[in-house]
Design an enzyme around this catalytic site. Structure first.
Site: not given
Ligand code: IPE
Ligand code: IPE
Ligand code: MG
Length: 247
Positions: A21, A26, A34, A38, A67, A70, A132, A189
Site C-alpha cells: 500500500d 508516493w 498515480r 504503481h 475486489t 474495481w 518459491l 502492510r
Molecule cells: C488494499 O489497499 C488493496 C491492495 C493493496 C491491493 P487499498 O489502498 O485499496 O486499501 P484501503 O481501501 O485503503 O483500505
Molecule cells: C496500493 O497503493 C496499490 C493498489 C491498491 C493497487 P494505493 O494505490 O492504494 O496507494 P495509496 O493508498 O493511494 O497511497
Molecule cells: Mg491504498
C-alpha cells in the site's frame, strides 16, 4: 552487525503475505501521477521476491488488486492492468530462472481477456518450479473467497455428493482459493494503514501483523528483514499460556 545478520535462520516463516500500500501517496509526494507510483511499486515486488529466495521463505502472497479496487477511476484500473501484463513480459524469464511458481487467487473472470491470457501463460510456464510459490491476489477479497467456498460446498450437499457432517476445517480450507498453501505466519502492510482491507480473512486468523510507515515504492530488503526479526521476537501462543509455550 547488519539487520540481516540478526535473523534466526531456524525460525523463518514459511509463508509471508504483503498488503502493498502507498503507491498513490508516493506518487503524490514526488509530484507524479498515480500510475508512476504503481510502476515504482512493481520494482519493490522484485525486492520482496529476492528476500524470499535469500531466506528460504516458501510462499509469498501479495495483494495486488482488491475486489474494492474495481471502484477506482477507469484510467487507474486500465493502467494497473497494463502494468500487470508488461511486468509479466519483462520479468517472466527472470522469475523462471529463480525457480518461482506463479499462482493467482481471486475472481479471474472479472479481468480483461488479454490479462487473463497473459496470466495463464505465466502460470503454465512456471508450473514446474518449486523453490518459491508467488501468489498474486488479483480481483481478490477475503469475503469473496469465503463466500465462493460456501457456494461450492452447498452445491455438493445439494447434489448429495457430501453430508453436512463431512464439512470440517480441512474440507472447508480445501475449497478456498489458497487450497494446499499453509496459512501466512506473517502479514506485512506498508504505508502506515493498520487494517486488513478484506485480504485473507480466514487464512490470517493467527498471523503476526507488522505495520510500517514506509510507502510500498520505498520498500527495501531492510524493511522486510526487520519484519522477520519482529516476527521472530513475538511469542506465538495460539491460545495457550506463556508457560505452556516455553516449557
Ligand atoms: C488494499 O489497499 C488493496 C491492495 C493493496 C491491493 P487499498 O489502498 O485499496 O486499501 P484501503 O481501501 O485503503 O483500505
Ligand atoms: C496500493 O497503493 C496499490 C493498489 C491498491 C493497487 P494505493 O494505490 O492504494 O496507494 P495509496 O493508498 O493511494 O497511497
Ligand atoms: Mg491504498
Amino acid at each position: 552487525m547488519s539487520v540481516k545478520d540478526k535473523i534466526d535462520k531456524l525460525k523463518i516463516p514459511q509463508h509471508v503475505a504483503i498488503i502493498m500500500d502507498g503507491n498513490g501517496r508516493w506518487a503524490k509526494s514526488h509530484g507524479k501521477i498515480r500510475l508512476s507510483g504503481h510502476q515504482e511499486g512493481a520494482k519493490s515486488v522484485k525486492k520482496a521476491l529476492e528476500v524470499c529466495g535469500e531466506l528460504g521463505i516458501k510462499y509469498l502472497t501479495v495483494y495486488a488488486f482488491s475486489t474494492e479496487n474495481w471502484n477506482r477511476p477507469k484510467t487507474e484500473i486500465s493502467g494497473l492492468m497494463n502494468l500487470l501484463v508488461s511486468s509479466i513480459d519483462k520479468e517472466l524469464d527472470e522469475i523462471n530462472k529463480l525457480e518461482i511458481k506463479i499462482k493467482i487467487i481471486g475472481e479471474i473472470d472479472k479481468l480483461p481477456g488479454n490479462v487473463r491470457k497473459k496470466l495463464q501463460f505465466a502460470i503454465e510456464k512456471t508450473k514446474n518450479n518449486s523453490k518459491l510459490t508467488f501468489i498474486v491476489a488479483l480481483s481478490y477479497s477475503g469475503r469473496w473467497d469465503i463466500l465462493n467456498a460456501v457456494k461450492k460446498i452447498a452445491q455438493k450437499v445439494k447434489d448429495n455428493k457430501m453430508n453436512v457432517s463431512d464439512i470440517d476445517y480441512n474440507y472447508f480450507e480445501s475449497q478456498l482459493a489458497t487450497t494446499g498453501i499453509p496459512d501466512p505466519e506473517l502479514l506485512i502492510r506498508t504505508s502506515g494503514e493498520e487494517r486488513i482491507s478484506n485480504f485473507l480473512l480466514y487464512q490470517l486468523a493467527y498471523a503476526e501483523l507488522f505495520f510500517t510507515d514506509v510507502l510500498w515504492p520505498d520498500f527495501s530488503k531492510e524493511v522486510f528483514y526487520q519484519a522477520i526479526i519482529d516476527y521472530q521476537n513475538r511469542e506465538r501462543r495460539f491460545g495457550k499460556t506463556s508457560e505452556q509455550i516455553t516449557n
